[in-house]
Design an enzyme around this catalytic site. Structure first.
Site, PDB file in Angstrom:
ATOM      1  N   LYS A 104      32.002  31.266  32.470  1.00 43.96           N
ATOM      2  CA  LYS A 104      32.725  32.398  33.063  1.00 43.96           C
ATOM      3  C   LYS A 104      34.202  32.041  32.929  1.00 43.96           C
ATOM      4  CE  LYS A 104      33.151  35.185  37.282  1.00 43.96           C
ATOM      5  NZ  LYS A 104      34.602  35.042  37.492  1.00 43.96           N
ATOM      6  N   GLU A 159      36.923  37.706  26.782  1.00 41.20           N
ATOM      7  CA  GLU A 159      37.960  37.224  27.693  1.00 41.20           C
ATOM      8  C   GLU A 159      39.147  36.697  26.892  1.00 41.20           C
ATOM      9  OE1 GLU A 159      38.443  36.603  32.062  1.00 41.20           O
ATOM     10  OE2 GLU A 159      37.158  37.785  30.734  1.00 41.20           O
ATOM     11  N   CYS A 405      67.546  24.907  48.721  1.00 44.59           N
ATOM     12  CA  CYS A 405      68.796  24.175  48.905  1.00 44.59           C
ATOM     13  C   CYS A 405      69.943  25.153  48.658  1.00 44.59           C
ATOM     14  CB  CYS A 405      68.882  23.007  47.917  1.00 44.59           C
ATOM     15  SG  CYS A 405      70.498  22.183  47.909  1.00 44.59           S
TER      16      CYS A 405
END
Length: 651
Positions: A104, A159, A405
């Protein structure tokens, strides 16, 4: 019941906010571990009470797309998968059927459509119903076939991912720490959804097919056959293994052992019924298809003690908290630190020194704090920067608190100055990337340029830094020692004086006999008398050395160096007033930089492009069709070889 209803509403809002932050804004307000835990709590409460709020993450598939890319509705809705962390659940789900187990992948799901054997369209998953059209971007993915042998319409899913190795390289090039991507998935999402595919092309996006959605008349009986078919067409497919209830436990172990060495991100496994007809006959629920289930890694969680929180300053002023705890073994490696990301996450954990915390590795890779079991209370946030001692300030952006900062002169904000100092034309110190310099500064090992020459004082700390080891450390120290021997010109250039390039530094150094005392006391009038040095350069040069803090930086570096005696033998002013451009390969010199130095040492000047002011183009291939050759011929500028150049200076 009222308390449960209140908790359902609270969890729905919290998880919705976390999902939006992660999916759309590329930031995290909670860990995956915490999200999954709260998600499971919400689902259990919904099942118990029968109450589901509008917008519940247990019902929603995704979010509406928000970019300017064209939108398109999917032919078939793209549903999420039900999930488990228990192998026994996988066995029960599979029953007596054969399954296909695969990675996956943790990236961005893409739907590809081919017509007449050519890539016709690419669309992102979007909200499952409507996605974004990214066809032009998909065409520059690293491994997508633009044409295939199958000529009928073909639709598949896969994917898009960016490998860890590429992710690290890309992140190193991003100067703004706030702009760095948190993980490969976020980088992939940003890369795939670009409006300019030139950017996508540079990101090395890979595509792995995992499902055949639609094709012509031909049909396959099994998912395994579909995977083989896609692979034969030229697609990279997700690695898969055939399993049964008897073999699935061993196959899960097989995948688990590969996770830590994979170069691509994965957040679990997917189990499909191999028999396509059987799987599709099961239909779907409101949210999940019944032919597949996801397996998420069951995180190995260990308890340990928080020793301290290290505050690490970055070049944007952001000060990141990092948890330091007693070392524990997780997924086969020893871990002792984990990023806390921001103050909001710290406050949510109520962290205090000495607290007992549980830690895990997200996706079995990235150390995270899961829970604080003792919650002694939020520790004090530092009022001063760990690098410069300047005042800090808590800023809130989209509900997330972060520490900054406020000192504009903070050393951590001057990474560029250090990068120039170690660059090839300056000190030429190999092994000091911006990321490494940033770590050295954040740990307090380096406070000024000269401190880089004393890195050996921190050997024990450096060898255990991320990305380092004994070999890398030794190579770095060798490079530092080699850099001590340099020229006055390179030293001047390395200081980063505004408008002073290496060529100008050489002119100035030569004019003042390479004597630093003469150079740093030079007046603007003296400088402008040098051919090639104008008023702007003279003013910025003198202004630099008029600042005591700059002079101290220069003198401290000079103490570390062995300035070479620059021999003027063989050098002359024979090329004075002449401008050269160099192109093509060189034969008589190590590289073009060496040829450039010879030109400059003989009074000439080297520029990067051919113009009307160019006197000669040096190119060993006179017949080349390069743009510089064409321009030189167009302007009737002589094109000479190295041999002709050497004859020009009497060599």
């Amino acid at each position: 019941m009222e308390e449960k209803k209140k908790r359902i509403k609270e969890l729905t809002e919290l998880l919705d906010r976390a999902a939006r932050a992660y999916e759309q804004e590329d930031r995290e307000i909670m860990s995956n571990f915490e999200y999954d835990k709260l998600y499971d709590e919400l689902r259990a409460l919904e099942e118990e009470t029968g109450i589901v709020m509008a917008g519940s993450p247990t019902r929603k598939v995704g979010y509406e797309v928000l970019s300017d890319l064209p939108k398109e509705q999917h032919e078939k809705p793209m549903l999420s998968l039900d999930k488990t962390k228990d192998v026994e659940v996988l066995k029960s789900w599979l029953g007596d059927k054969e399954g296909l187990l695969s990675w996956k992948m943790d990236g961005l799901t893409i739907v590809l459509t081919y017509r007449d054997g050519t890539l016709y369209k690419a669309v992102t998953r979007g909200n499952g119903e409507v996605g974004e059209v990214i066809t032009n971007n998909a065409k520059v993915f690293k491994n997508i076939p633009l044409t295939i042998s199958y000529k009928e319409e073909l639709i598949l899913r896969g994917e898009a991912v960016i490998r860890y190795s590429d992710f690290e390289k890309i992140n190193e090039q991003i100067e703004d720490v706030d702009a760095k991507y948190k993980n490969p998935r976020n980088l992939c999402s940003g890369s795939v959804r670009q409006l300019n595919n030139e950017i996508t092309a540079k990101r090395n996006v890979n595509f792995f097919a995992f499902a055949l959605v639609k094709m012509g008349e031909s049909h396959f009986a099994t998912r395994k056959e579909e995977f083989t078919f896609l692979a034969d067409l030229g697609f990279d497919v997700v690695e898969e293994q055939l399993v049964t209830a008897d073999t699935i436990e061993d196959k899960v172990k097989y995948f688990a052992e590969k996770v830590s060495t994979n170069d691509f991100p994965s957040d679990g496994l997917v189990l499909l019924y191999n028999d396509i007809a059987y799987g599709e006959s099961l239909g779907r629920t409101a949210k999940f298809p019944r032919n597949a289930i996801a397996f998420k890694w069951k995180d190995e969680v260990k308890e340990t003690t928080l020793k301290e929180v290290e505050w690490s300053a970055s070049r944007t002023g952001l000060i990141n908290p990092v948890a330091i705890f007693e070392p524990v073994e997780l997924e086969g490696t020893t871990v002792s630190r984990a990023s806390l990301h921001n103050i909001s996450i710290m406050e949510g954990l109520e962290l205090g020194i000495g607290d007992t915390v549980s830690v895990f590795k997200a996706n079995m890779i990235i150390p995270q704090i899961a829970e604080n079991l003792t919650r002694s209370g939020m520790m004090e946030v530092p009022e001063t920067c760990p690098v410069c001692g300047g005042k800090t300030e808590i800023k809130q952006d989209n509900g997330v608190k972060s520490l900054y900062c406020t000192n504009e002169e903070c050393l951590a904000k001057k990474i560029k100055a250090f990068s120039l100092f170690v660059s090839r034309d300056a000190m030429n110190i190999e092994g000091l990337s911006e990321a490494t310099i940033e770590k050295l500064i954040a740990k307090g090992f380096v406070k000024e340029l000269a401190d880089l020459f004393h890195a050996s004082d921190y050997k024990d700390e450096i060898v255990v830094m991320e990305g380092f080891g004994e070999k890398s450390y030794n190579n770095l120290i060798k490079s530092i020692e080699k850099a001590r021997k340099t020229t006055m010109a390179k030293f001047l250039y390395s200081l980063g004086i505004p408008n002073i390039g290496l060529s100008n530094a050489k002119l100035i150094s030569k004019h003042f006999d390479h004597d630093f005392e003469k150079i740093r006391n030079a007046t603007a009038d003296e400088l402008v008398s040098i051919s090639g040095v104008g008023g702007v350069i003279a003013d910025t040069f003198t202004a630099y050395f008029n600042k005591p803090e700059n002079l101290k930086i220069a003198e401290d570096v000079l103490k570390e160096l062995d300035i070479e005696d620059v021999s003027e033998e063989g050098a002359s002013n024979v090329l004075e007033g002449r401008t050269f451009v160099i192109t093509g390969s060189v034969e008589h010199f190590a590289n073009r930089n060496e040829l450039k130095e010879v030109i400059e040492s003989n009074g000439g000047k080297v520029t990067g492009s051919v113009t009307a002011k160019t006197n000669y183009l040096i190119n060993n291939d006179n017949l080349s069709n390069s743009s510089k050759n064409k321009k030189a011929k167009e302007l009737e500028i002589p094109i000479i070889t190295e041999e002709e150049f050497l004859a020009m200076i009497g060599q």
